[in-house]
Design an enzyme around this catalytic site. Structure first.
Site, short mmCIF file in Angstrom:
data_model
loop_
_atom_site.label_atom_id
_atom_site.label_comp_id
_atom_site.label_asym_id
_atom_site.label_seq_id
_atom_site.Cartn_x
_atom_site.Cartn_y
_atom_site.Cartn_z
N LYS A 127 0.96 -1.46 0.25
CA LYS A 127 -0.08 -0.03 0.20
C LYS A 127 1.09 1.44 -0.35
O LYS A 127 0.26 2.63 -0.57
CB LYS A 127 -0.88 -0.05 1.26
CG LYS A 127 -2.48 -1.10 0.57
CD LYS A 127 -3.15 -0.33 2.12
CE LYS A 127 -4.40 -1.51 2.33
NZ LYS A 127 -5.56 -0.77 3.73
N LYS A 134 -4.11 -10.21 -6.42
CA LYS A 134 -5.89 -10.84 -6.21
C LYS A 134 -6.81 -9.28 -6.24
O LYS A 134 -6.74 -8.21 -7.03
CB LYS A 134 -5.63 -10.95 -4.58
CG LYS A 134 -5.50 -9.67 -3.72
CD LYS A 134 -5.42 -9.79 -2.21
CE LYS A 134 -4.98 -7.99 -2.10
NZ LYS A 134 -4.86 -8.00 -0.77
N LYS A 192 -10.61 -4.39 -3.92
CA LYS A 192 -11.43 -3.14 -3.65
C LYS A 192 -10.99 -1.71 -4.92
O LYS A 192 -11.58 -1.13 -4.98
CB LYS A 192 -11.82 -2.32 -2.52
CG LYS A 192 -13.46 -3.66 -2.11
CD LYS A 192 -13.92 -2.99 -0.04
CE LYS A 192 -13.52 -4.36 0.46
NZ LYS A 192 -13.51 -3.98 1.61
P1 TYM Z 1 -10.54 -5.98 3.98
O1 TYM Z 1 -11.68 -5.15 3.97
O2 TYM Z 1 -9.55 -5.65 2.76
O3 TYM Z 1 -11.28 -7.61 3.11
C1 TYM Z 1 -11.99 -8.58 4.36
C2 TYM Z 1 -12.35 -10.22 4.30
O4 TYM Z 1 -12.00 -10.16 2.58
C3 TYM Z 1 -11.02 -10.83 2.33
N1 TYM Z 1 -10.28 -11.02 0.96
C4 TYM Z 1 -10.48 -11.65 -0.29
N2 TYM Z 1 -11.21 -12.92 -0.08
C5 TYM Z 1 -10.02 -14.00 -0.95
N3 TYM Z 1 -9.83 -13.12 -2.75
C6 TYM Z 1 -9.45 -11.90 -2.62
N4 TYM Z 1 -9.44 -11.14 -3.83
C7 TYM Z 1 -9.39 -11.29 -1.47
N5 TYM Z 1 -10.10 -9.72 -0.51
C8 TYM Z 1 -10.25 -9.15 0.26
C9 TYM Z 1 -9.64 -10.83 3.51
O5 TYM Z 1 -8.78 -11.32 3.27
C10 TYM Z 1 -10.78 -10.35 4.52
O6 TYM Z 1 -10.93 -11.43 5.34
N6 TYM Z 1 -7.34 -5.89 7.72
C11 TYM Z 1 -8.13 -6.42 7.08
C12 TYM Z 1 -9.74 -6.37 8.38
C13 TYM Z 1 -9.59 -6.57 9.52
C14 TYM Z 1 -9.71 -7.72 10.42
C15 TYM Z 1 -9.99 -7.26 11.25
C16 TYM Z 1 -10.38 -8.90 9.51
C17 TYM Z 1 -9.59 -5.38 9.96
N7 TYM Z 1 -9.06 -5.96 11.31
C18 TYM Z 1 -9.83 -8.64 12.27
C19 TYM Z 1 -10.17 -9.68 10.55
C20 TYM Z 1 -9.83 -9.75 11.71
C21 TYM Z 1 -8.79 -6.02 6.29
O7 TYM Z 1 -8.89 -5.10 5.09
O8 TYM Z 1 -9.75 -6.69 5.07
#
Ligand code: TYM
Length: 357
Positions: A111, A222, A225
């Site tokens: 990032k 991947k 968003k």
């Molecule tokens: P975030 O908001 O980017 O994504 C949310 C969830 O979706 C999963 N994900 C994917 N899985 C499969 N293929 C993809 N292309 C893909 N893109 C995203 C992510 O792995 C995630 O599970 N840091 C985290 C948010 C967070 C969090 C937490 C998660 C903050 N605190 C505590 C678990 C526990 C994030 O940015 O996810």
């Protein structure tokens, strides 16, 4: 019962990767476990954000959780910033986290590289370069300690996430172990602490299929968003027409037939996996149905399956939009339940660390 915690950022609309990597498992796990699901708005401000959009996306993400089948009668659903303990524990954890641990985080490296890309451009103006450098906030760097707090506050055993979050969960485990080693043990037990442990060490829960859904434009990066090209992802609220078009334009290859797992054909593996997830079939069934198909034959079937699988979610979403007070009520109730658990953990950690509590 195991304690489960997970969350997603309210930036834009959740996509198929979020759904298959994480949200679908939220729904499965709420059945037999004690689950907490949060919308991590505090994480969303680590990069430039617009207040109005943040507010909208937060509600939209909550509504998408519900529309996907997360059930407020089974799981606790809340907005991270409404539970103050998250920011409080973050500070305590940060003081036990070596800088080097954070410097290794891949998501930060990617990032921040993206944000400061202009810096490497020799022809770029100095002022523009300065701005680019300053767009990388301290919060982006310490982001994983906030995520660790999210998880540790609820003493989570399991954290359903996609593959990309695995490293953050390993870091969470390291931070928790460090706190336990430093401040747990006999002294803590004597003060009435639980079995010598201050914090619970969590495990990631990563699905066998769908843990890493790839971009429709490039099977080696991947689905995300933040990618500029909206055609690279299927958003959960895309119309049937949009879904058709995106799949029609999706990158393919010139091989004959379709197959899983050929390293030269990442797009084939990705699109077949999406088809497998959308239809709920086994890999073997997909191979026998689609193995000898041409792309032009497969793509409309894929689009049709994804459209059908999102249809119930989308109609539930529209119902929820019609009643914003219902949604806010659920979030308020969720935040109260979450705070009761989280506040206790903060008190325990503060006590173990030597604060007068
Ligand atoms: P975030 O908001 O980017 O994504 C949310 C969830 O979706 C999963 N994900 C994917 N899985 C499969 N293929 C993809 N292309 C893909 N893109 C995203 C992510 O792995 C995630 O599970 N840091 C985290 C948010 C967070 C969090 C937490 C998660 C903050 N605190 C505590 C678990 C526990 C994030 O940015 O996810």
């Amino acid at each position: 019962k195991k304690r489960v915690l997970s969350g997603a950022q309210p930036t834009g609309i959740l996509h198929l990767g979020n759904y298959y990597g994480a949200i679908k498992n939220y729904v499965d796990l709420q059945e037999n476990q004690d689950a907490f699901y949060t919308i991590v708005d505090l994480h969303a401000i680590t990069v430039n954000h617009d207040p109005k959009e943040l507010r909208e996306s937060t509600r939209m993400t909550a509504a998408l959780y519900l529309a996907s089948g997360v059930d407020p009668n089974k799981a606790t659903i809340f907005v991270q910033s409404q539970v103050r303990a998250h920011t409080e524990l973050t500070w305590l954890l940060q003081c036990a986290t070596p800088i080097g641990w954070l410097e290794r985080m891949i998501q930060y490296k990617e990032k921040s590289r993206k944000l400061r890309r202009v810096e490497e451009d020799e022809n770029e103006d100095e002022e523009v370069k300065r701005k680019s450098r300053e767009s990388v906030s301290t919060g982006l760097f310490t982001y994983p300690t906030l995520m660790a707090a999210d998880i540790l506050l609820y003493r989570a055993d399991l954290v359903p996430v996609g593959e990309d979050q695995k490293q953050h969960i390993e870091l969470t485990r390291d931070i928790a172990s460090r706190i336990n080693d430093k401040f747990g043990g006999r002294k803590w037990k004597k003060r009435g602490g639980r079995g010598g442990r201050v914090l619970t060490i969590p495990e990631p829960y990563i699905p066998p299929v769908g843990a890493r859904i790839m971009s429709l434009q490039d099977g080696t990066s991947k689905m995300s968003k933040s990618a500029e090209n909206d055609g690279s992802r299927i958003n959960l609220l895309d119309t049937p027409k949009q879904i058709e078009t995106k799949f029609k334009r999706a990158k393919t290859d010139l091989f004959e037939g379709l197959e899983f797992g050929n390293p030269e054909r990442p797009e084939a593996t990705n699109l077949l996996s999406i088809y497998q997830l959308a239809t709920g079939q086994t890999k073997e069934q997909i191979v026998s149905e689609c193995g000898s198909m041409r792309w032009s034959e497969f793509k409309p079937k894929l689009a049709e399956a994804v459209i059908a699988s999102l249809e119930p979610l989308q109609s539930r979403y529209n119902e929820l939009l019609a009643d914003p007070a219902y949604l806010d009520g659920i979030l308020k109730e969720g935040a109260e339940k979450a705070a009761a658990v989280a506040d206790q953990t903060v008190t325990d950690v503060k006590d173990a660390m030597g604060f007068v509590v």
